[in-house]
Design a protein around this motif. Structure first.
Motif, PDB file in Angstrom:
ATOM      1  N   ALA A  99      -6.247  35.093  -8.293  1.00  0.00           N
ATOM      2  CA  ALA A  99      -5.400  35.944  -9.138  1.00  0.00           C
ATOM      3  C   ALA A  99      -5.283  35.314 -10.523  1.00  0.00           C
ATOM      4  O   ALA A  99      -5.028  34.114 -10.653  1.00  0.00           O
ATOM      5  CB  ALA A  99      -4.014  36.089  -8.516  1.00  0.00           C
ATOM      6  N   PHE A 100      -5.474  36.137 -11.557  1.00  0.00           N
ATOM      7  CA  PHE A 100      -5.328  35.661 -12.931  1.00  0.00           C
ATOM      8  C   PHE A 100      -5.197  36.873 -13.836  1.00  0.00           C
ATOM      9  O   PHE A 100      -5.572  37.989 -13.461  1.00  0.00           O
ATOM     10  CB  PHE A 100      -6.523  34.788 -13.343  1.00  0.00           C
ATOM     11  N   PRO A 101      -4.671  36.693 -15.045  1.00  0.00           N
ATOM     12  CA  PRO A 101      -4.551  37.829 -15.961  1.00  0.00           C
ATOM     13  C   PRO A 101      -5.923  38.441 -16.230  1.00  0.00           C
ATOM     14  O   PRO A 101      -6.926  37.726 -16.314  1.00  0.00           O
ATOM     15  CB  PRO A 101      -3.966  37.193 -17.237  1.00  0.00           C
ATOM     16  N   PRO A 102      -5.996  39.752 -16.345  1.00  0.00           N
ATOM     17  CA  PRO A 102      -7.307  40.398 -16.538  1.00  0.00           C
ATOM     18  C   PRO A 102      -7.956  39.953 -17.840  1.00  0.00           C
ATOM     19  O   PRO A 102      -7.296  39.738 -18.853  1.00  0.00           O
ATOM     20  CB  PRO A 102      -6.965  41.891 -16.563  1.00  0.00           C
ATOM     21  N   THR A 103      -9.278  39.777 -17.781  1.00  0.00           N
ATOM     22  CA  THR A 103     -10.036  39.455 -18.983  1.00  0.00           C
ATOM     23  C   THR A 103     -10.450  40.748 -19.678  1.00  0.00           C
ATOM     24  O   THR A 103     -10.517  41.804 -19.051  1.00  0.00           O
ATOM     25  CB  THR A 103     -11.288  38.641 -18.631  1.00  0.00           C
ATOM     26  N   ASP A 104     -10.733  40.660 -20.951  1.00  0.00           N
ATOM     27  CA  ASP A 104     -11.077  41.854 -21.732  1.00  0.00           C
ATOM     28  C   ASP A 104     -12.519  42.255 -21.453  1.00  0.00           C
ATOM     29  O   ASP A 104     -13.454  41.574 -21.851  1.00  0.00           O
ATOM     30  CB  ASP A 104     -10.897  41.567 -23.217  1.00  0.00           C
ATOM     31  N   ASP A 105     -12.698  43.356 -20.724  1.00  0.00           N
ATOM     32  CA  ASP A 105     -14.050  43.858 -20.477  1.00  0.00           C
ATOM     33  C   ASP A 105     -14.174  45.305 -20.935  1.00  0.00           C
ATOM     34  O   ASP A 105     -14.942  46.088 -20.398  1.00  0.00           O
ATOM     35  CB  ASP A 105     -14.439  43.726 -19.005  1.00  0.00           C
ATOM     36  N   SER A 106     -13.383  45.646 -21.950  1.00  0.00           N
ATOM     37  CA  SER A 106     -13.422  47.014 -22.466  1.00  0.00           C
ATOM     38  C   SER A 106     -14.759  47.277 -23.150  1.00  0.00           C
ATOM     39  O   SER A 106     -15.341  46.396 -23.780  1.00  0.00           O
ATOM     40  CB  SER A 106     -12.277  47.224 -23.460  1.00  0.00           C
ATOM     41  N   GLY A 107     -15.234  48.504 -23.011  1.00  0.00           N
ATOM     42  CA  GLY A 107     -16.490  48.867 -23.638  1.00  0.00           C
ATOM     43  C   GLY A 107     -17.629  48.007 -23.151  1.00  0.00           C
ATOM     44  O   GLY A 107     -18.136  47.174 -23.891  1.00  0.00           O
ATOM     45  N   LEU A 108     -18.031  48.186 -21.909  1.00  0.00           N
ATOM     46  CA  LEU A 108     -19.000  47.351 -21.206  1.00  0.00           C
ATOM     47  C   LEU A 108     -20.060  46.767 -22.142  1.00  0.00           C
ATOM     48  O   LEU A 108     -20.906  47.466 -22.678  1.00  0.00           O
ATOM     49  CB  LEU A 108     -19.678  48.182 -20.116  1.00  0.00           C
ATOM     50  N   ALA A 109     -19.985  45.463 -22.359  1.00  0.00           N
ATOM     51  CA  ALA A 109     -20.914  44.805 -23.269  1.00  0.00           C
ATOM     52  C   ALA A 109     -22.156  44.355 -22.512  1.00  0.00           C
ATOM     53  O   ALA A 109     -22.168  44.296 -21.280  1.00  0.00           O
ATOM     54  CB  ALA A 109     -20.231  43.605 -23.917  1.00  0.00           C
ATOM     55  N   ASP A 110     -23.193  44.026 -23.251  1.00  0.00           N
ATOM     56  CA  ASP A 110     -24.388  43.465 -22.625  1.00  0.00           C
ATOM     57  C   ASP A 110     -24.036  42.135 -21.963  1.00  0.00           C
ATOM     58  O   ASP A 110     -23.217  41.361 -22.464  1.00  0.00           O
ATOM     59  CB  ASP A 110     -25.478  43.221 -23.669  1.00  0.00           C
ATOM     60  N   ALA A 111     -24.697  41.873 -20.830  1.00  0.00           N
ATOM     61  CA  ALA A 111     -24.505  40.589 -20.159  1.00  0.00           C
ATOM     62  C   ALA A 111     -25.099  39.469 -21.010  1.00  0.00           C
ATOM     63  O   ALA A 111     -26.080  39.660 -21.724  1.00  0.00           O
ATOM     64  CB  ALA A 111     -25.168  40.616 -18.790  1.00  0.00           C
ATOM     65  N   LEU A 112     -24.481  38.298 -20.960  1.00  0.00           N
ATOM     66  CA  LEU A 112     -25.025  37.130 -21.637  1.00  0.00           C
ATOM     67  C   LEU A 112     -26.235  36.633 -20.864  1.00  0.00           C
ATOM     68  O   LEU A 112     -26.186  36.476 -19.645  1.00  0.00           O
ATOM     69  CB  LEU A 112     -23.958  36.037 -21.729  1.00  0.00           C
ATOM     70  N   ALA A 113     -27.319  36.385 -21.555  1.00  0.00           N
ATOM     71  CA  ALA A 113     -28.574  36.046 -20.887  1.00  0.00           C
ATOM     72  C   ALA A 113     -28.796  34.547 -20.754  1.00  0.00           C
ATOM     73  O   ALA A 113     -29.601  34.112 -19.933  1.00  0.00           O
ATOM     74  CB  ALA A 113     -29.750  36.665 -21.642  1.00  0.00           C
ATOM     75  N   THR A 114     -28.104  33.735 -21.541  1.00  0.00           N
ATOM     76  CA  THR A 114     -28.322  32.286 -21.520  1.00  0.00           C
ATOM     77  C   THR A 114     -27.114  31.604 -20.905  1.00  0.00           C
ATOM     78  O   THR A 114     -26.041  31.553 -21.515  1.00  0.00           O
ATOM     79  CB  THR A 114     -28.559  31.746 -22.944  1.00  0.00           C
ATOM     80  N   PRO A 115     -27.245  31.051 -19.700  1.00  0.00           N
ATOM     81  CA  PRO A 115     -26.091  30.417 -19.059  1.00  0.00           C
ATOM     82  C   PRO A 115     -25.746  29.076 -19.679  1.00  0.00           C
ATOM     83  O   PRO A 115     -26.599  28.387 -20.243  1.00  0.00           O
ATOM     84  CB  PRO A 115     -26.561  30.241 -17.605  1.00  0.00           C
ATOM     85  N   THR A 116     -24.500  28.712 -19.599  1.00  0.00           N
ATOM     86  CA  THR A 116     -24.048  27.352 -19.899  1.00  0.00           C
ATOM     87  C   THR A 116     -23.704  26.680 -18.580  1.00  0.00           C
ATOM     88  O   THR A 116     -23.439  27.352 -17.569  1.00  0.00           O
ATOM     89  CB  THR A 116     -22.826  27.355 -20.822  1.00  0.00           C
ATOM     90  N   TYR A 117     -23.717  25.355 -18.575  1.00  0.00           N
ATOM     91  CA  TYR A 117     -23.433  24.608 -17.351  1.00  0.00           C
ATOM     92  C   TYR A 117     -22.377  23.547 -17.647  1.00  0.00           C
ATOM     93  O   TYR A 117     -22.673  22.354 -17.729  1.00  0.00           O
ATOM     94  CB  TYR A 117     -24.710  23.976 -16.799  1.00  0.00           C
TER      95      TYR A 117
END
Length: 419
Positions: A99-117
């Motif tokens: 459970a956590f406050p909702p993150t902003d995902d309004s206006g479905l954006a493109d997925a990020l293609a380069t992961p960070t680790y």
């Protein structure tokens, strides 16, 4: 060999090649749409409330989070709606939804293609180590018990006897990553650090407890009784600093892979700490400090027709929410949720993990809906899965009950491709 007769391993390899060639990397936009459509099914597979988390999501998808109990989690999410998948591996079971406050995902954006680790820095590791007041107290008590029971001059004999008991009663399991299809497009990763239950470590690189075949005097099996002698000789007042040095500062923490199950995780060794893991398991010490990288259950797997039959059995028994697709000689599986991901593997591997999980969390698989006779051996496990094709799931058992699925709903047995 007749060119038209191929064994199951060859067929599986062909299926994997076919699967890889027919599921090309998605564009960022397509990946975004795919995740938005698929992630709700994963969330619905976690019907129990989890912890509350404080979360920061950076523009590059990096996630930093802390739970109410102090658990630290960090990782990367390709889209904001994937943030729960970074946190869920560190809940106390795969049935709990963080459970956590909702993150902003309004206006479905493109997925990020380069992961960070991302990984914990030195300050975060120190804070997590110091947060373990109870584990440190439990370790001090366990070490004091060993001092009373073991004659110092006979420590090598005591260590070998304890290792022999461990080998007989709790043999190591195979590395799970080697038995699942994890070569898919990155969309999420997760890591943490903290104190973990030592008896939940079920694989430790060198597959026989107490047998470490490395070159060099300080790296062979003889390291274990020498380290045991040093540990038991350490005064109580110096023990916290001694453990901090050897579990954190000297060579860095033990590094584990977290494999979450219905009532909590088990662990494989990841990239470091085999000697210390063998030592703590052989001595029966209750806690060890470690970094943890989550094994994320894949979306998709390829396999043989025999694999498809077992996957169908998992679905029918309520242990898997997914879809099986069959071809003439091969099959593939689309996975929404599996509360015990090792059950996706072949019977021998699945049964090794079933046995280890029941030792760590007694009765957990029964509460998930697995009857005792199915846990006798790999053959019993497979037979039970296959009988599900002709015998319906008993009411009120397994994942179907937890998800509230009824025949005809998405994910229910009538909506899955049957042979």
């Amino acid at each position: 060999m007749d060119p038209f007769e191929m064994d199951e391993q060859t067929l599986t390899a062909i299926a994997q090649d076919f699967f890889d060639n027919t599921t090309p990397k998605r564009s960022p936009r397509a990946q975004s749409l795919h995740l938005a459509a698929a992630l709700p099914a994963r969330a619905s597979g976690r019907p129990q409330p989890g912890q509350e988390w404080t979360v920061r999501l950076d523009d590059d998808g990096t996630v930093h989070a802390t739970a109410t109990d102090g658990t630290l989690a960090m990782g990367w999410a390709a889209v904001p709606c994937a943030v729960p998948e970074v946190l869920a591996p560190f809940e106390s079971g795969t049935l709990r939804q963080p459970a956590f406050p909702p993150t902003d995902d309004s206006g479905l954006a493109d997925a990020l293609a380069t992961p960070t680790y991302p990984c914990p820095d030195d300050d975060q590791l120190e804070a997590a180590f110091d947060h373990g007041a109870q584990p440190l107290a439990d370790l001090a008590a366990a070490i004091a018990d060993l001092r009373r029971q073991w004659d110092g001059a006979a420590i090598p004999d005591h260590v070998e006897q304890a290792a022999a008991r461990l080998r007989a009663t709790e043999p190591q399991v195979p590395v799970l990553e080697d038995h699942l299809n994890l070569g898919e497009q990155p969309w999420c990763n997760a890591t943490s650090c903290g104190w973990v239950r030592t008896n939940a470590i079920v694989e430790a690189a060198d597959p026989v407890w107490g047998r470490i075949d490395r070159s060099g005097y300080g790296r062979s099996s003889s390291w274990i009784p020498r380290a045991a002698g040093e540990l038991l000789a350490e005064p109580d007042s110096d023990l916290p600093a001694f453990l901090n040095h050897h579990l954190l500062d000297n060579e860095g923490p033990v590094d584990l892979v977290t494999i979450n199950g219905p009532e909590g995780p088990v662990y494989n060794l990841n990239s470091g700490g085999a000697h210390r893991t063998h030592l703590f398991r052989i001595l029966g010490l209750p806690w060890i400090f470690a970094t943890q990288t989550a094994l994320i259950t894949p979306w998709e797997m390829a396999g043989s027709i025999a694999d498809a039959d077992r996957w169908q059995g998992l679905i029918a028994h309520g242990l898997l929410n997914g879809q099986v697709h069959r071809r003439t000689r091969t099959a593939s599986l689309r996975i929404s949720h599996c509360p015990a991901p090792w059950m996706l593997a072949a019977p021998e591997t699945a049964m090794a993990y079933n046995t280890a999980y029941e030792r760590t969390y007694p009765g957990a698989l029964g509460r998930l809906g697995v009857p005792p006779h199915a846990l006798d051996n790999a053959e019993s496990w497979e037979n039970w899965l296959l009988t599900s094709r002709t015998r319906p799931t008993a009411p009120g058992r397994g994942l179907a009950r937890l998800l509230g699925l009824r025949p005809g709903q998405p994910g229910s047995r009538r909506n899955v491709d049957h042979p």
